[in-house]
Design a protein around this motif. Structure first.
Motif, PDB file in Angstrom:
ATOM      1  N   ARG A  56      59.580 -35.473  32.257  1.00  0.00           N
ATOM      2  CA  ARG A  56      60.046 -33.751  32.007  1.00  0.00           C
ATOM      3  C   ARG A  56      61.934 -34.194  31.644  1.00  0.00           C
ATOM      4  N   GLU A  57      62.216 -35.130  32.158  1.00  0.00           N
ATOM      5  CA  GLU A  57      63.671 -35.538  31.155  1.00  0.00           C
ATOM      6  C   GLU A  57      63.807 -35.572  30.150  1.00  0.00           C
ATOM      7  N   LYS A  58      63.020 -36.343  29.474  1.00  0.00           N
ATOM      8  CA  LYS A  58      62.674 -36.726  28.477  1.00  0.00           C
ATOM      9  C   LYS A  58      62.158 -35.692  27.127  1.00  0.00           C
ATOM     10  N   ASP A  59      61.791 -35.101  27.830  1.00  0.00           N
ATOM     11  CA  ASP A  59      60.680 -34.446  27.003  1.00  0.00           C
ATOM     12  C   ASP A  59      61.187 -33.337  26.451  1.00  0.00           C
ATOM     13  N   GLY A  60      61.972 -32.739  25.985  1.00  0.00           N
ATOM     14  CA  GLY A  60      62.618 -31.809  25.499  1.00  0.00           C
ATOM     15  C   GLY A  60      62.436 -30.400  25.475  1.00  0.00           C
ATOM     16  N   LYS A  61      63.521 -29.121  24.594  1.00  0.00           N
ATOM     17  CA  LYS A  61      63.276 -28.835  24.896  1.00  0.00           C
ATOM     18  C   LYS A  61      62.355 -27.297  24.487  1.00  0.00           C
ATOM     19  N   GLN A  62      61.808 -27.117  24.920  1.00  0.00           N
ATOM     20  CA  GLN A  62      60.170 -25.849  24.545  1.00  0.00           C
ATOM     21  C   GLN A  62      60.815 -25.000  23.443  1.00  0.00           C
ATOM     22  N   GLU A  63      60.296 -24.741  22.572  1.00  0.00           N
ATOM     23  CA  GLU A  63      60.115 -23.734  21.142  1.00  0.00           C
ATOM     24  C   GLU A  63      59.509 -22.822  21.780  1.00  0.00           C
ATOM     25  N   PHE A  64      58.118 -22.331  22.481  1.00  0.00           N
ATOM     26  CA  PHE A  64      57.080 -21.902  22.147  1.00  0.00           C
ATOM     27  C   PHE A  64      57.591 -20.767  22.774  1.00  0.00           C
ATOM     28  N   TYR A  65      57.735 -19.997  23.868  1.00  0.00           N
ATOM     29  CA  TYR A  65      57.844 -19.322  24.988  1.00  0.00           C
ATOM     30  C   TYR A  65      59.615 -18.453  24.955  1.00  0.00           C
ATOM     31  N   LYS A  66      59.304 -17.552  24.586  1.00  0.00           N
ATOM     32  CA  LYS A  66      60.705 -16.304  24.355  1.00  0.00           C
ATOM     33  C   LYS A  66      60.725 -15.534  26.099  1.00  0.00           C
ATOM     34  N   LYS A  67      59.487 -15.433  26.510  1.00  0.00           N
ATOM     35  CA  LYS A  67      59.584 -14.442  27.257  1.00  0.00           C
ATOM     36  C   LYS A  67      58.860 -15.298  28.701  1.00  0.00           C
ATOM     37  N   ASP A  68      59.068 -15.383  29.812  1.00  0.00           N
ATOM     38  CA  ASP A  68      58.392 -15.400  30.997  1.00  0.00           C
ATOM     39  C   ASP A  68      57.157 -15.253  31.056  1.00  0.00           C
ATOM     40  N   PHE A  69      56.600 -14.060  30.552  1.00  0.00           N
ATOM     41  CA  PHE A  69      55.047 -13.663  31.229  1.00  0.00           C
ATOM     42  C   PHE A  69      54.797 -13.071  30.331  1.00  0.00           C
ATOM     43  N   TYR A  70      53.848 -12.621  29.327  1.00  0.00           N
ATOM     44  CA  TYR A  70      53.024 -12.839  28.148  1.00  0.00           C
ATOM     45  C   TYR A  70      52.026 -11.486  28.614  1.00  0.00           C
ATOM     46  N   ALA A  71      52.102 -10.339  29.054  1.00  0.00           N
ATOM     47  CA  ALA A  71      51.281  -9.182  29.477  1.00  0.00           C
ATOM     48  C   ALA A  71      50.432  -8.831  28.080  1.00  0.00           C
ATOM     49  N   VAL A  72      49.087  -8.600  28.405  1.00  0.00           N
ATOM     50  CA  VAL A  72      48.315  -7.682  27.369  1.00  0.00           C
ATOM     51  C   VAL A  72      48.552  -6.755  27.117  1.00  0.00           C
ATOM     52  N   PRO A  73      48.949  -6.840  25.210  1.00  0.00           N
ATOM     53  CA  PRO A  73      49.953  -4.781  25.272  1.00  0.00           C
ATOM     54  C   PRO A  73      48.530  -4.160  25.312  1.00  0.00           C
ATOM     55  N   GLU A  74      49.039  -2.570  26.077  1.00  0.00           N
ATOM     56  CA  GLU A  74      48.366  -1.755  25.798  1.00  0.00           C
ATOM     57  C   GLU A  74      47.624  -1.572  24.275  1.00  0.00           C
ATOM     58  N   GLY A  75      46.109  -1.116  23.867  1.00  0.00           N
ATOM     59  CA  GLY A  75      46.014  -0.660  22.985  1.00  0.00           C
ATOM     60  C   GLY A  75      43.969  -0.405  22.806  1.00  0.00           C
TER      61      GLY A  75
END
Length: 219
Positions: free
Chosen positions: A200-219
């Motif tokens: 994990r120390e060698k892994d590097g910074k993740q670039e995928f997730y901008k939020k802590d949780f992605y809820a299913v949107p209404e619709g």
């Protein structure tokens, strides 16, 4: 020389972690999902569909994380991380390797729809709800198994557990994990492993997730 073609917080972390468990030092070549480097002809000569991980080792270049895990475990059996032909746990070991990829394919779908699809083609809420439910079902199955043992195999830690390195740290972005007490304890055991910590120390910074949780949107 060992070289791992790598993106932080992706399936290539599985290989980085396994290499650390084996005490094998690798040169990390980092890529980004946003700069076009995965589509370059030079990289596609290494990984035909432009995906990480790819591992250069023993004069070979191997792509696909499951194949790399099997190769490392089978060519370096002294580490005891694989279950070779004839081993009583060979079948469950292979099942968990496959299970990890089934789970990862659901995560990849959720990543694509939540993170990379937007106007004018946003993901349909009903699809997101279905995919999150499918992911939850796989986590429930794991939680049930890990109520009976510390690791995926009865005999103890194996390379099958390293295949979950990407999955269990991406799943909480899409599924509430508070109902999976056994998985929480499993994750804590993973995080306590020195090889995991080094990876994990060698892994590097993740670039995928901008939020802590992605809820299913209404619709």
């Amino acid at each position: 020389m060992i070289r791992l073609h790598h993106i932080p917080f992706s399936r290539s972390f599985r290989i980085l972690w396994l290499l650390e468990e084996m005490g094998l030092e690798a040169d990390l070549k980092h890529y980004s999902i946003t700069d076009g480097s995965l589509r370059a002809s030079e990289f596609k000569a290494i990984s035909p569909v432009g995906r990480v991980p790819a591992l250069e080792i023993d004069g070979k270049t191997i792509f696909e994380s499951g194949a790399i895990v099997e190769y490392l475990a089978e060519t370096r059996p002294d580490h005891g991380l694989g279950r070779l032909a004839g081993d009583a746990e060979r079948v469950p070991y292979l099942e968990w390797l496959g299970f990890a990829e089934t789970q990862a394919s659901i995560l990849a779908s959720l990543n694509m729809q939540h993170l990379f699809m937007g106007d004018p083609t946003p993901a349909a809420p009903v699809v997101l709800k279905l995919e999150a439910a499918r992911l939850g079902a796989t986590l429930k199955a794991m939680d049930r198994t890990l109520g009976e043992r510390d690791w995926l195999l009865e005999s103890g830690f194996s390379a099958a557990d390293t295949m979950m390195g990407f999955n269990l740290f991406s799943a909480p972005y899409y599924v509430a994990m508070d109902r999976f007490a056994n998985l929480a304890a499993y994750r804590a055991r993973i995080e306590a492993r020195p090889a995991y910590q080094r990876a994990r120390e060698k892994d590097g910074k993740q670039e995928f997730y901008k939020k802590d949780f992605y809820a299913v949107p209404e619709g």
